[in-house]
Design an enzyme around this catalytic site. Structure first.
Site, PDB file in Angstrom:
ATOM      1  N   CYS A   1      64.000  21.837  15.513  1.00  0.00           N
ATOM      2  CA  CYS A   1      64.034  20.538  16.203  1.00  0.00           C
ATOM      3  C   CYS A   1      63.976  20.645  17.721  1.00  0.00           C
ATOM      4  O   CYS A   1      63.003  20.197  18.332  1.00  0.00           O
ATOM      5  CB  CYS A   1      65.294  19.790  15.798  1.00  0.00           C
ATOM      6  SG  CYS A   1      65.366  19.457  14.045  1.00  0.00           S
TER       7      CYS A   1
HETATM    8  N1  LIG Z   1      66.068  21.283   9.624  1.00  0.00           N
HETATM    9  C1  LIG Z   1      66.748  20.388  10.307  1.00  0.00           C
HETATM   10  O1  LIG Z   1      67.890  20.617  10.671  1.00  0.00           O
HETATM   11  C2  LIG Z   1      66.145  19.032  10.654  1.00  0.00           C
HETATM   12  C3  LIG Z   1      67.007  18.056  11.174  1.00  0.00           C
HETATM   13  C4  LIG Z   1      66.490  16.793  11.474  1.00  0.00           C
HETATM   14  C5  LIG Z   1      65.139  16.517  11.259  1.00  0.00           C
HETATM   15  N2  LIG Z   1      64.307  17.501  10.765  1.00  0.00           N
HETATM   16  C6  LIG Z   1      62.919  17.145  10.532  1.00  0.00           C
HETATM   17  O2  LIG Z   1      62.706  16.977   9.137  1.00  0.00           O
HETATM   18  C7  LIG Z   1      61.394  17.409   8.780  1.00  0.00           C
HETATM   19  C8  LIG Z   1      61.486  18.479   7.694  1.00  0.00           C
HETATM   20  O3  LIG Z   1      62.179  19.602   8.218  1.00  0.00           O
HETATM   21  P1  LIG Z   1      62.832  20.705   7.289  1.00  0.00           P
HETATM   22  O4  LIG Z   1      63.691  21.527   8.175  1.00  0.00           O
HETATM   23  O5  LIG Z   1      63.433  20.118   6.058  1.00  0.00           O
HETATM   24  O6  LIG Z   1      61.520  21.527   6.869  1.00  0.00           O
HETATM   25  P2  LIG Z   1      61.412  22.623   5.706  1.00  0.00           P
HETATM   26  O7  LIG Z   1      60.279  23.496   6.083  1.00  0.00           O
HETATM   27  O8  LIG Z   1      62.760  23.204   5.415  1.00  0.00           O
HETATM   28  O9  LIG Z   1      61.017  21.757   4.430  1.00  0.00           O
HETATM   29  C9  LIG Z   1      59.807  21.101   4.306  1.00  0.00           C
HETATM   30  C10 LIG Z   1      59.346  21.247   2.869  1.00  0.00           C
HETATM   31  O10 LIG Z   1      58.153  20.489   2.719  1.00  0.00           O
HETATM   32  C11 LIG Z   1      57.283  21.174   1.871  1.00  0.00           C
HETATM   33  N3  LIG Z   1      55.957  20.629   2.093  1.00  0.00           N
HETATM   34  C12 LIG Z   1      55.074  20.910   3.068  1.00  0.00           C
HETATM   35  N4  LIG Z   1      53.989  20.137   2.947  1.00  0.00           N
HETATM   36  C13 LIG Z   1      54.184  19.327   1.896  1.00  0.00           C
HETATM   37  C14 LIG Z   1      53.432  18.304   1.281  1.00  0.00           C
HETATM   38  N5  LIG Z   1      52.221  17.944   1.742  1.00  0.00           N
HETATM   39  N6  LIG Z   1      53.946  17.705   0.192  1.00  0.00           N
HETATM   40  C15 LIG Z   1      55.153  18.058  -0.290  1.00  0.00           C
HETATM   41  N7  LIG Z   1      55.925  19.030   0.266  1.00  0.00           N
HETATM   42  C16 LIG Z   1      55.439  19.644   1.340  1.00  0.00           C
HETATM   43  C17 LIG Z   1      57.482  22.625   2.230  1.00  0.00           C
HETATM   44  O11 LIG Z   1      57.084  23.489   1.183  1.00  0.00           O
HETATM   45  C18 LIG Z   1      59.005  22.668   2.472  1.00  0.00           C
HETATM   46  O12 LIG Z   1      59.707  22.981   1.285  1.00  0.00           O
HETATM   47  C19 LIG Z   1      60.759  17.876  10.078  1.00  0.00           C
HETATM   48  O13 LIG Z   1      60.061  16.798  10.647  1.00  0.00           O
HETATM   49  C20 LIG Z   1      61.942  18.208  10.964  1.00  0.00           C
HETATM   50  O14 LIG Z   1      61.627  18.086  12.323  1.00  0.00           O
HETATM   51  C21 LIG Z   1      64.800  18.749  10.444  1.00  0.00           C
END
Ligand SMILES: NC(=O)c1ccc[n+]([C@@H]2O[C@H](COP(=O)([O-])OP(=O)(O)OC[C@H]3O[C@@H](n4cnc5c(N)ncnc54)[C@H](O)[C@@H]3O)[C@@H](O)[C@H]2O)c1
Length: 438
Positions: A273
């Site tokens: 982030c």
């Molecule tokens: N990790 C954090 O602490 C956090 C906190 C707040 C917001 N976010 C935001 O949330 C979003 C997700 O982050 P995350 O950390 O969970 O990512 P992540 O990489 O842990 O998880 C994303 C998942 O999406 C899957 N994926 C990718 N493309 C896809 C598709 N087309 N269809 C279905 N699944 C798909 C991936 O295989 C993965 O399992 C991002 O925008 C991030 O900025 C993350």
């Protein structure tokens, strides 16, 4: 039964797309309050593991997940799939796919766009779609909405909201349920459906006037952190030059009961982030002929921190008549923050790369990341975590503490290692001329 009633009666099937650090905690919470949840992920390996009840994220317990795979009284059931053809089944779809930066540091919205196209192919009347991935203001209305609106009318046939995720992995103080949730809708009916849905699982839901306001609120939160971390990083470098301890200064300032919030310096920004999200706004601001100077300055300072750490390593070695070239350096902790198993964007990777470029022999230990390979920016890395024993510590020229996991016994490490550079104040209170702050 219309969608609002299905939500209120917990009859609605919830689809969560992207079963990662954000998606999985949402799965657990919506099941816990009684919704059936169908999880979607393109990674077939993850889907298979999740359907066996195996969590692949350290702070999410497998037993909690396994419980959800079978029917239980008062709780919803969970199943995962990689079949995007089933996106028409859920009543509510939550999008939690990655939003990284491209190599040119521009928003890479391919994941969001692909998912939206897959939803559009299955969209049916009565569905609510919520985008949770962090992004620039305008994404929901300008990118997602047109793709979904080909056949159906928003606010009438289907509903669209943006609700930013505020997950803080590994923080035991806050649960999904107790972190207030901001929601903005494309139309009043969208907002009404979005608020009604999240209120089923989250203690406090805050409605804002538009999806843009909700998108911007998330960016403000993360920019606030990035800017304040840059400020203390700059002050740390000054304090070191002046022979002062920045951590002592922060502890003193923190006693002010109002108008001050403590942020701590470190080896550089990490995680999914803070290093990334501010640049989503910088990019969007260009469209308005506006330069986000605070973000750029904070970015400059924060991205220079790994270089500063390498300078401190060079100085510590040189004080002990050693050169960086050829030095054996053991890096402790490569996760982007303490007690998590996530190395994404971790400053440790940049630092290890810089040290290698200078000719150092680099090894690492991280109790939660046993192999460091296949990293996006460092495809040449293929390292295995070195067991942390007396021999490993004694045979190294310098131990570099990058991530201060609670599992480390700092007094013992200090008693074994010949030279230490500490980027986190982890060796606080342990005396020794061989410990250098960085
Ligand atoms: N990790 C954090 O602490 C956090 C906190 C707040 C917001 N976010 C935001 O949330 C979003 C997700 O982050 P995350 O950390 O969970 O990512 P992540 O990489 O842990 O998880 C994303 C998942 O999406 C899957 N994926 C990718 N493309 C896809 C598709 N087309 N269809 C279905 N699944 C798909 C991936 O295989 C993965 O399992 C991002 O925008 C991030 O900025 C993350």
């Amino acid at each position: 039964m219309d969608l609002l009633d299905r939500i209120k009666d917990k009859q609605a099937l919830v689809g969560i797309i992207g079963l990662g650090y954000v998606g999985l905690p949402l799965v657990l919470r919506f099941c816990e309050v009684g919704f059936r949840v169908l999880g979607f992920d393109t990674d077939a390996g993850k889907v298979e593991r999740l359907n066996r009840g195996e969590s692949y994220i350290r702070h999410i317990s497998s037993s909690r997940l396994a419980d959800l795979l079978r029917p239980q009284e008062g709780k919803g059931q969970f199943a995962a799939t990689h079949d995007m053809g089933r996106l028409g089944e859920p009543d509510v779809l939550i999008i939690c796919v990655p939003t990284p930066l491209s190599a040119m540091r521009e928003p890479d919205l391919r994941f969001v766009a692909n998912t939206t196209r897959q939803i559009a192919a299955c969209l049916r009347p009565g569905q609510l779609v919520s985008l949770e991935s962090t992004t620039y203001p305008g994404t929901t209305a300008e990118l997602v909405l047109p793709i979904l609106s080909v056949k159906y009318t928003v606010g009438k046939d289907f509903y669209l909201v943006f609700s930013p995720e505020r997950e803080d992995p590994g923080n035991p103080e806050y649960q999904v349920s107790s972190i207030p949730k901001v929601v903005g809708g494309v139309t009043p009916a969208c907002l009404e459906h979005g608020v009604a849905f999240y209120a089923q699982a989250i203690d406090r839901v805050i409605a804002v006037s538009s999806t843009q306001a909700a998108e911007m609120s998330k960016l403000l939160e993360n920019i606030y952190r990035a800017v304040n971390i840059a400020l203390v990083n700059e002050l740390k470098m000054l304090c070191l030059r002046m022979g002062m301890d920045i951590f002592e200064v922060i502890e003193a300032a923190k006693t002010k009961p109002f108008g001050f919030q403590a942020f701590y310096p470190g080896p550089g920004l990490g995680g999914h982030c803070i290093p990334i999200d501010p640049f989503y706004l910088t990019w969007k601001a260009r469209e308005y002929d506006f330069s986000t100077r605070f973000i750029e300055l904070a970015g400059d300072i924060n991205t220079s921190m790994p270089h500063f750490v390498v300078q401190r390593v060079t100085k510590a070695l040189s004080d002990h008549h050693k050169a960086l070239n050829g030095a054996r350096i053991l890096v402790l902790g490569i996760a982007y923050k303490k007690d998590v198993d996530d190395p994404r964007e971790s400053p440790a990777l940049k630092i290890m790369d810089l040290l290698k470029q200078e000719g150092a022999e680099v090894s690492y230990n991280d109790p939660y990341i046993l192999r460091c390979a296949g990293m996006r920016h460092y495809p040449h890395f293929d390292l295995i975590s070195t067991p942390l024993d007396e021999r490993a510590l004694r045979e190294t020229d310098l131990v570099l503490l990058v991530t201060d996991h609670s599992a480390y016994d700092y007094a013992w490490i200090a008693s074994q290692a010949p030279l230490i550079v500490d980027t986190r104040n982890a060796f606080k209170g342990i005396a020794g001329k061989h410990i250098y702050p960085a």
